[in-house]
Design an enzyme around this catalytic site. Structure first.
Site, mmCIF file in Angstrom:
data_model
loop_
_atom_site.group_PDB
_atom_site.id
_atom_site.type_symbol
_atom_site.label_atom_id
_atom_site.label_comp_id
_atom_site.label_asym_id
_atom_site.label_seq_id
_atom_site.Cartn_x
_atom_site.Cartn_y
_atom_site.Cartn_z
ATOM 1 N N CYS A 2 0.953 -1.240 0.112
ATOM 2 C CA CYS A 2 -0.064 0.086 -0.011
ATOM 3 C C CYS A 2 0.802 1.171 -0.067
ATOM 4 O O CYS A 2 1.968 1.282 0.466
ATOM 5 C CB CYS A 2 -0.785 -0.035 1.453
ATOM 6 S SG CYS A 2 -1.744 -1.501 1.442
ATOM 7 N N ARG A 28 5.385 -0.128 -5.936
ATOM 8 C CA ARG A 28 5.232 -0.745 -4.844
ATOM 9 C C ARG A 28 4.146 -2.040 -5.030
ATOM 10 O O ARG A 28 4.235 -3.137 -4.392
ATOM 11 C CB ARG A 28 4.869 -0.056 -3.734
ATOM 12 C CG ARG A 28 5.781 1.082 -3.122
ATOM 13 C CD ARG A 28 5.272 2.041 -2.298
ATOM 14 N NE ARG A 28 4.563 1.453 -1.090
ATOM 15 C CZ ARG A 28 5.146 1.560 -0.019
ATOM 16 N NH1 ARG A 28 6.171 2.397 0.351
ATOM 17 N NH2 ARG A 28 4.643 1.013 1.150
ATOM 18 N N TRP A 75 -2.843 -2.697 -1.563
ATOM 19 C CA TRP A 75 -2.531 -3.947 -1.852
ATOM 20 C C TRP A 75 -3.185 -4.910 -0.987
ATOM 21 O O TRP A 75 -2.794 -4.960 0.203
ATOM 22 C CB TRP A 75 -0.988 -4.127 -1.961
ATOM 23 C CG TRP A 75 -0.385 -5.555 -1.999
ATOM 24 C CD1 TRP A 75 -0.144 -6.497 -0.925
ATOM 25 C CD2 TRP A 75 0.615 -6.114 -3.088
ATOM 26 N NE1 TRP A 75 0.390 -7.625 -1.533
ATOM 27 C CE2 TRP A 75 0.875 -7.404 -2.729
ATOM 28 C CE3 TRP A 75 0.839 -5.635 -4.121
ATOM 29 C CZ2 TRP A 75 1.557 -8.266 -3.650
ATOM 30 C CZ3 TRP A 75 1.662 -6.410 -5.216
ATOM 31 C CH2 TRP A 75 1.944 -7.950 -4.895
ATOM 32 N N ASN A 99 -2.059 2.085 6.141
ATOM 33 C CA ASN A 99 -1.218 0.842 5.758
ATOM 34 C C ASN A 99 -1.112 0.200 6.675
ATOM 35 O O ASN A 99 -0.803 0.694 8.046
ATOM 36 C CB ASN A 99 0.186 1.337 5.147
ATOM 37 C CG ASN A 99 0.197 1.946 3.773
ATOM 38 O OD1 ASN A 99 -1.214 2.090 3.208
ATOM 39 N ND2 ASN A 99 1.148 2.595 3.401
ATOM 40 N N GLY A 100 -0.552 -1.119 6.771
ATOM 41 C CA GLY A 100 -0.521 -2.025 7.978
ATOM 42 C C GLY A 100 -1.627 -3.016 8.186
ATOM 43 O O GLY A 100 -2.460 -3.252 7.437
ATOM 44 N N GLU A 484 20.907 -21.225 0.751
ATOM 45 C CA GLU A 484 20.794 -19.838 0.279
ATOM 46 C C GLU A 484 21.636 -18.906 0.672
ATOM 47 O O GLU A 484 21.942 -17.928 -0.364
ATOM 48 C CB GLU A 484 19.233 -19.497 1.114
ATOM 49 C CG GLU A 484 19.066 -17.934 1.052
ATOM 50 C CD GLU A 484 18.550 -17.847 -0.326
ATOM 51 O OE1 GLU A 484 18.666 -18.491 -1.470
ATOM 52 O OE2 GLU A 484 18.144 -16.478 -0.739
ATOM 53 N N LYS A 488 23.143 -16.733 -2.835
ATOM 54 C CA LYS A 488 22.981 -15.344 -2.743
ATOM 55 C C LYS A 488 24.436 -14.570 -3.194
ATOM 56 O O LYS A 488 24.642 -13.923 -3.989
ATOM 57 C CB LYS A 488 22.738 -14.586 -1.420
ATOM 58 C CG LYS A 488 21.477 -14.569 -0.935
ATOM 59 C CD LYS A 488 20.349 -13.481 -1.838
ATOM 60 C CE LYS A 488 20.027 -14.534 -3.038
ATOM 61 N NZ LYS A 488 18.760 -15.079 -3.051
ATOM 62 N N GLU A 491 25.429 -15.459 -6.887
ATOM 63 C CA GLU A 491 24.580 -14.587 -7.899
ATOM 64 C C GLU A 491 25.030 -13.401 -7.770
ATOM 65 O O GLU A 491 25.141 -12.927 -9.151
ATOM 66 C CB GLU A 491 23.222 -14.723 -7.260
ATOM 67 C CG GLU A 491 22.213 -15.813 -7.516
ATOM 68 C CD GLU A 491 20.803 -15.552 -7.227
ATOM 69 O OE1 GLU A 491 20.586 -15.132 -6.242
ATOM 70 O OE2 GLU A 491 20.105 -15.633 -8.160
ATOM 71 N N HIS A 507 33.271 -35.597 4.411
ATOM 72 C CA HIS A 507 33.104 -36.538 3.559
ATOM 73 C C HIS A 507 33.783 -36.172 2.044
ATOM 74 O O HIS A 507 33.244 -36.793 1.151
ATOM 75 C CB HIS A 507 31.821 -37.096 3.549
ATOM 76 C CG HIS A 507 31.357 -37.786 4.653
ATOM 77 N ND1 HIS A 507 31.916 -38.955 5.132
ATOM 78 C CD2 HIS A 507 30.299 -37.504 5.354
ATOM 79 C CE1 HIS A 507 31.264 -39.122 6.294
ATOM 80 N NE2 HIS A 507 30.223 -38.461 6.538
ATOM 81 N N LYS A 606 15.075 -12.148 -13.845
ATOM 82 C CA LYS A 606 14.169 -12.307 -12.448
ATOM 83 C C LYS A 606 13.267 -13.425 -12.726
ATOM 84 O O LYS A 606 12.922 -13.903 -11.500
ATOM 85 C CB LYS A 606 13.392 -10.833 -12.354
ATOM 86 C CG LYS A 606 12.590 -10.726 -11.130
ATOM 87 C CD LYS A 606 13.569 -10.892 -9.818
ATOM 88 C CE LYS A 606 12.730 -10.831 -8.687
ATOM 89 N NZ LYS A 606 13.632 -11.280 -7.508
#
Ligand code: M6R
Length: 611
Positions: A2, A28, A75, A99-100, A484, A488, A491, A507, A606
């Site tokens: 929002c 946004r 949103w 908002n919230g 991850e 990151k 990438e 191992h 993306k």
């Protein structure tokens, strides 16, 4: 996500300022928009579902003119995207934008309806308007009525309010994750949920703190606390150019998105947690006890970062809900001829909702009769459309190619599903449900606190950014977090990095360890902590440099590591989200120190819509 804009001034320019501000907040993402403008003595509201162009059409047919107004892009989190649920919301002479998330909205709605208020939308926002209106009707000034209404709210909010009874003012309030900015110009004042919304009109702005209220008029801006006592807030002077303004002042979208995570998590939890009933409402997604008990297995399918979220989710679903769970790379799934049937559930997890491999896995599940429940960030996407049910993450648009806020919201969504299945199957006592729900509600605040390690992580990045190889280690639920972290880093910095289960190191990968290969170890407390310390000693014995991510209070770790990054402990599952923050920040700082294109790294897209 929002957006809010507000204007109070002398000239009849409210509509232009509001529409311009809303356009600047379009990036946004939103699904409806609206404006409210004081015309003479009446506030008129215009709203439309969909893009701003629809609202502009409405305003062409029924134009508005005035010098005080509020605008909003919504949103949806609470009630479907529709004109009825779009902001601004009105109650009597009061109009607000917000908002919230208001957590106690069910209780408030019951109370207000019992007091005779007619609630016209499905939103939590409208309830705030009713609360304020009750105060205004008693003859209170708008600012007082807003302060008193906010004292009744539990949750997070940034809001703007106006009232026909107080035609020369706007009031703003802030509490929790959502930001709100007020700015002052010559004989005019502005309100925005983000700096870009009002940057063309003023560069002197105040970012409200939690618990602040602001009274805006053409004379300027006055900030007060919850008791109405004046508060001194030093204005900041914004120096950004328009392009960096879109990034909200951050150097890169990725950095902005890392720092947006508390808000993204808050929005994803939304009103799905019903603490009073010790239950979850997953947007109406139904599991009967029979259906849940009959599930033979769950197959989580995804690519890249989303597949690591699935690996975290597997620990949650198996351990809390007690249902067998497999994680498959979506690109492999259908080619291994998985054994599926109507007693299986396939769960595609995707930020974009358009990843071709994940879509292929979804269709494999559908062809074999499995129920499809996806976790997705994009409404109207193909994966969302082809699923039986979708639990949306509310990360908002993710622009940086490297996924950050999408990952943490996916993990939150999978936790919600694990908990729901466990509740339906009667696997948790009331105390256990209570404890898990309260942990979840603490998560956004703890993520916000964890982000304060940023500078410490940057200092560590300065010491290691020239290394050409990194190893990331973790055990249990931290193993996917290590994966991850490695993804990151590779990438966006183009450094070779591998994520391993710490117990696997001996191992094979241990052969690589020497003084040139830093090892990032996610060494948070947990059942396997002692074993992990032994793995870490094996690294040190070979002159490896250890960067440990540990939980606060673990003093002993400092003896075993060259660098320590402390995070809070939030229990067996959600600490995985807190541990993700340092690996994101580390990758980000290493990449900026190496001067790579952080937001659009080479060779990556993306959304990968080809096999
Ligand atoms: O949109 P999706 O979540 O389906 O995308 C999956 C992967 O392509 C994505 O997570 C990719 O690995 C990111 N670049 C990771 O940062």
């Amino acid at each position: 996500m929002c957006g809010i804009v507000g204007y109070v001034g002398r000239e009849h320019r409210a509509m232009d300022v509001l529409l311009d501000g809303l356009r600047r907040l379009e990036y946004r993402g939103y699904d409806s928009a609206g404006v409210a403008i004081l015309e003479g003595e009446k506030i008129e509201v215009r709203r439309a579902k969909g893009k701003l162009i629809n609202l502009e059409g409405v305003l062409r047919d029924k134009p508005l003119q005035g010098s005080v107004g509020l605008g909003h892009t919504r949103w949806a989190t609470h009630g479907k995207p529709s004109e009825r649920n779009a902001h601004p919301h009105r109650a009597g002479s009061v109009v607000i934008v917000h908002n919230g998330i208001i957590e106690n909205y069910r209780e408030l709605r019951e109370e207000l309806e019992a007091a005779g208020c007619v609630v016209a939308s499905d939103t939590d926002t409208e309830l705030i308007a009713h609360l304020i209106n009750l105060g205004v009707r008693e003859g209170k000034e708008l600012l007082t009525a807003v302060r008193e209404a906010c004292a009744r709210l539990i949750g997070s909010f940034a809001l703007g309010a106006m009232s026909e009874t107080d035609p020369n003012h706007l009031v703003a309030a802030k509490h929790g994750g959502s930001p709100i900015i007020v700015g002052q110009g010559e004989k005019q004042a502005f309100l925005g949920s983000d700096i870009p919304a009002i940057l063309p009109y003023t560069r002197e702005m105040i970012s409200l703190y939690d618990g602040d209220f602001a009274l805006l008029s053409e004379e300027g801006v006055q900030v007060v606390d919850a008791e109405g006592r004046p508060v001194d807030r030093e204005p900041m002077t914004i120096q950004w150019d328009p392009v960096s303004a879109e990034r909200g002042g951050y150097d890169h979208f990725m950095q902005k998105e890392i720092f947006e995570q508390p808000r993204a998590i808050t929005d994803t939890i939304g009103t799905r947690v019903i603490e009073s009933a010790l239950d979850l409402d997953l947007d109406g997604i139904e599991f009967t006890r029979e259906q849940a008990d009959a599930l033979r297995s769950i197959s989580l399918v995804a690519c890249g970062t989303s597949s690591y979220a699935c690996m975290v989710g597997k620990y949650m679903i198996e351990q809390i809900a007690g249902i067998r769970c497999e994680v498959d790379l979506a690109s492999e799934f259908r080619y291994r001829q998985p054994i599926l049937g109507p007693d299986c559930m396939v769960m595609p997890v995707s930020q974009s909702g358009e990843t071709a491999d994940t879509l292929g896995a979804l269709r494999e599940g559908r062809a074999k009769g499995a129920r499809i429940l996806s976790v997705c960030n994009s409404r109207e996407s193909t994966i969302a459309r082809e699923s039986d049910d979708v639990l949306y993450t509310h990360a908002g648009p993710e622009i940086g190619v490297a996924s950050t806020k999408a990952f943490v919201t996916q993990v939150v969504a999978l936790y919600l599903i694990a908990l729901k299945l466990a509740i339906v199957r009667g696997r948790l006592s009331k105390d256990e449900i209570q404890a898990r729900l309260s942990e979840l509600m603490r998560l956004p605040r703890l993520v916000e606190e964890t982000l304060q390690i940023d500078q410490h992580v940057q200092k560590i990045a300065r010491r290691y950014f020239k290394a050409e190889d990194f190893l990331f280690l973790g055990r249990g639920i931290m193993y996917p977090v290590a994966m991850e972290g490695a993804l990151k880093l590779k990438e966006i910095s183009y450094i070779h990095a591998e994520g391993y289960a710490a117990g696997e190191m001996k191992h094979g990968p241990i052969a690589l360890i020497d003084e040139n290969m830093p090892v990032v170890v996610i060494a948070t407390q947990g059942a396997l902590h002692e074993k992990l310390i032994s793995n870490l000693q094996q690294v040190r014995a070979r002159d490896g440099h250890v960067i440990a991510i540990a939980t606060e209070g673990d003093e002993k770790i400092a003896e075993e590591a060259n660098e320590v990054i402390y995070i809070k402990d939030l229990g067996d599952f959600l600490t995985s989200i807190l541990a993700t923050i340092p690996v994101q920040l580390f990758a980000y700082h290493v990449a900026t120190l190496r001067g790579t294109d952080v937001d659009q790294p080479r060779n990556l897209a993306k959304s990968v819509t080809v096999e």
